[in-house]
Design a protein around this motif. Structure first.
Motif, short mmCIF file in Angstrom:
data_model
loop_
_atom_site.label_atom_id
_atom_site.label_comp_id
_atom_site.label_asym_id
_atom_site.label_seq_id
_atom_site.Cartn_x
_atom_site.Cartn_y
_atom_site.Cartn_z
N TRP A 136 0.85 -1.18 0.00
CA TRP A 136 0.00 0.00 0.00
C TRP A 136 0.89 1.23 0.00
CZ3 TRP A 136 0.31 3.55 3.94
CH2 TRP A 136 0.96 3.12 5.10
N PHE A 137 0.34 2.35 -0.49
CA PHE A 137 1.06 3.61 -0.37
C PHE A 137 0.07 4.75 -0.23
CE2 PHE A 137 0.77 2.99 -4.95
CZ PHE A 137 0.46 4.24 -5.46
N ASP A 138 0.46 5.69 0.63
CA ASP A 138 -0.32 6.89 0.88
C ASP A 138 -0.06 7.86 -0.27
OD1 ASP A 138 -1.29 9.36 1.75
OD2 ASP A 138 -0.49 9.16 3.77
N CYS A 139 -1.12 8.33 -0.92
CA CYS A 139 -0.95 9.26 -2.03
C CYS A 139 -1.54 10.63 -1.71
CB CYS A 139 -1.56 8.69 -3.31
SG CYS A 139 -3.29 8.26 -3.17
N SER A 140 -1.84 10.88 -0.43
CA SER A 140 -2.52 12.12 -0.04
C SER A 140 -1.69 13.37 -0.29
CB SER A 140 -2.94 12.06 1.43
OG SER A 140 -1.82 11.93 2.27
N VAL A 141 -0.39 13.25 -0.35
CA VAL A 141 0.46 14.41 -0.64
C VAL A 141 0.29 14.84 -2.10
CG1 VAL A 141 2.87 15.18 -0.81
CG2 VAL A 141 2.13 13.78 1.12
N PHE A 142 -0.06 13.89 -2.98
CA PHE A 142 -0.12 14.15 -4.41
C PHE A 142 -1.53 14.24 -4.97
CE2 PHE A 142 3.41 11.39 -3.22
CZ PHE A 142 4.46 12.25 -3.42
N VAL A 143 -2.50 13.64 -4.26
CA VAL A 143 -3.87 13.56 -4.75
C VAL A 143 -4.82 14.01 -3.65
CG1 VAL A 143 -5.62 12.00 -5.68
CG2 VAL A 143 -3.23 11.60 -6.21
N ARG A 144 -5.73 14.94 -3.98
CA ARG A 144 -6.67 15.46 -2.98
C ARG A 144 -7.84 14.52 -2.73
NH1 ARG A 144 -8.11 21.21 -4.92
NH2 ARG A 144 -9.52 21.08 -3.18
N GLU A 145 -8.50 14.06 -3.81
CA GLU A 145 -9.61 13.12 -3.66
C GLU A 145 -9.63 12.16 -4.85
OE1 GLU A 145 -14.45 12.95 -3.35
OE2 GLU A 145 -13.44 14.75 -2.62
N PRO A 146 -8.99 11.00 -4.67
CA PRO A 146 -8.95 10.05 -5.79
C PRO A 146 -10.34 9.56 -6.15
CG PRO A 146 -8.09 9.05 -3.79
CD PRO A 146 -8.36 10.48 -3.48
N SER A 147 -10.60 9.46 -7.47
CA SER A 147 -11.93 9.03 -7.90
C SER A 147 -11.91 7.79 -8.77
CB SER A 147 -12.63 10.17 -8.65
OG SER A 147 -11.86 10.57 -9.76
N ASP A 148 -10.75 7.42 -9.33
CA ASP A 148 -10.67 6.18 -10.11
C ASP A 148 -9.21 5.89 -10.41
OD1 ASP A 148 -11.62 3.88 -11.31
OD2 ASP A 148 -13.11 4.94 -12.48
N ILE A 149 -8.96 4.69 -10.93
CA ILE A 149 -7.60 4.29 -11.25
C ILE A 149 -7.61 3.44 -12.52
CG2 ILE A 149 -7.66 2.20 -9.83
CD1 ILE A 149 -4.67 2.89 -9.10
N ALA A 150 -6.54 3.60 -13.30
CA ALA A 150 -6.30 2.73 -14.46
C ALA A 150 -4.85 2.26 -14.35
CB ALA A 150 -6.53 3.48 -15.76
N VAL A 168 0.38 10.21 -12.14
CA VAL A 168 0.91 8.94 -12.62
C VAL A 168 1.96 8.45 -11.64
CG1 VAL A 168 2.06 7.79 -14.54
CG2 VAL A 168 0.52 9.72 -14.98
N PHE A 169 1.79 7.17 -11.19
CA PHE A 169 2.71 6.57 -10.23
C PHE A 169 3.33 5.31 -10.82
CE2 PHE A 169 -0.37 8.79 -7.61
CZ PHE A 169 0.38 9.32 -6.58
N LYS A 170 4.59 5.09 -10.49
CA LYS A 170 5.24 3.81 -10.78
C LYS A 170 6.03 3.42 -9.54
CE LYS A 170 7.88 1.08 -13.90
NZ LYS A 170 8.25 0.82 -15.24
N ASP A 171 5.80 2.21 -9.06
CA ASP A 171 6.47 1.73 -7.84
C ASP A 171 6.26 2.71 -6.69
OD1 ASP A 171 7.45 -0.52 -9.21
OD2 ASP A 171 9.13 0.67 -9.96
N SER A 172 5.03 3.20 -6.54
CA SER A 172 4.62 4.12 -5.46
C SER A 172 5.22 5.51 -5.58
CB SER A 172 4.97 3.55 -4.08
OG SER A 172 4.51 2.24 -3.93
N VAL A 173 5.92 5.80 -6.65
CA VAL A 173 6.57 7.10 -6.84
C VAL A 173 5.82 7.87 -7.91
CG1 VAL A 173 8.72 8.24 -7.53
CG2 VAL A 173 8.81 6.12 -6.21
N PRO A 174 5.44 9.13 -7.63
CA PRO A 174 4.75 9.92 -8.66
C PRO A 174 5.71 10.28 -9.79
CG PRO A 174 5.20 11.25 -6.72
CD PRO A 174 5.62 9.86 -6.38
N LEU A 175 5.27 10.05 -11.02
CA LEU A 175 6.08 10.38 -12.19
C LEU A 175 5.69 11.71 -12.81
CD1 LEU A 175 6.14 6.91 -13.99
CD2 LEU A 175 7.87 7.90 -12.49
N SER A 176 4.39 11.97 -12.88
CA SER A 176 3.92 13.22 -13.49
C SER A 176 2.51 13.52 -13.02
CB SER A 176 3.97 13.12 -15.01
OG SER A 176 3.17 12.04 -15.45
N HIS A 177 2.07 14.72 -13.32
CA HIS A 177 0.72 15.15 -12.93
C HIS A 177 0.14 15.95 -14.09
CE1 HIS A 177 -2.49 16.16 -10.17
NE2 HIS A 177 -2.44 17.39 -10.62
N TRP A 178 -1.07 15.59 -14.49
CA TRP A 178 -1.78 16.27 -15.57
C TRP A 178 -2.99 16.94 -14.97
CZ3 TRP A 178 -6.74 15.51 -17.50
CH2 TRP A 178 -7.01 16.14 -18.72
#
Length: 189
Positions: A136-150, A168-178
């Motif tokens: 598991w990984f906490d994504c609250s620093v990068f995402v305010r309210e997640p609504s779906d995942i692909a 966009v995350f790979k291995d729990s690390v954010p790669l980019s943000h659109w």
């Protein structure tokens, strides 16, 4: 772009199944509906209720590509419940997800791992097909309210409803943000 065809029912979530089926979590009718690629209803399953094997406002559905089984998240145990059904819709077992409040994203990796996103405490959980929490990984620093995942090739694309973007995350690390401006930024910009 114009609509090719329209079919189905009011649903909370959908995914693509094996044989290019379209699988819809029909919340209002407490069922899962499986449609052929061109829109013909192939079958449906689910009875309204909160007992094992029943569905109560299903929100999300995903399909294991290696066997065609379904994973369904609904409101059967208060906030979220996760159940596994066979490829023909027969109840198999429940996966305990006491660590999650509201599942807003659900997918299955190519390895057959279930990926669920909790929107209350923005966290991504990776669970084995048998129900064991793998990662598991906490994504609250990068995402305010997640609504779906692909997921594609072990890269997670996490939709953010409040920030109107995708991280966009790979291995729990954010790669980019659109974000809604259409700009793909490396993380940290």
């Amino acid at each position: 772009m114009k609509i090719g065809w329209k079919f189905g029912c009011l649903g909370a979530g959908f995914c693509l199944g094996i044989d290019e089926d379209i699988v819809v979590a029909d919340s209002k009718n407490h069922r899962i509906a499986v449609y052929a690629k061109m829109g013909a209803l192939k079958f449906q399953f689910g009875d309204a209720g909160k007992r094992n094997g029943q569905l109560f406002y299903p929100r999300k559905v995903a399909v294991f590509q290696h066997n065609g089984n379904f994973v369904v998240c609904d409101r059967g145990n208060g906030r979220s419940r996760m159940q596994i059904f066979s490829r023909c819709g027969t109840y198999m077992f429940k996966i305990s997800i006491r660590f999650m409040d509201i599942v807003t994203g659900l997918a299955v990796t190519a390895k057959g791992h279930i990926v669920a996103v909790d929107s209350v405490s923005p966290t991504v959980f990776v669970i084995s097909e048998e129900g064991m929490l793998l990662h598991w990984f906490d994504c609250s620093v990068f995402v305010r309210e997640p609504s779906d995942i692909a997921i594609r090739d072990n890269v997670f694309y996490l939709c953010d409803m409040k920030a109107h973007g995708v991280t966009v995350f790979k291995d729990s690390v954010p790669l980019s943000h659109w974000q809604r401006e259409g700009i793909l930024l490396p993380h940290g910009h």
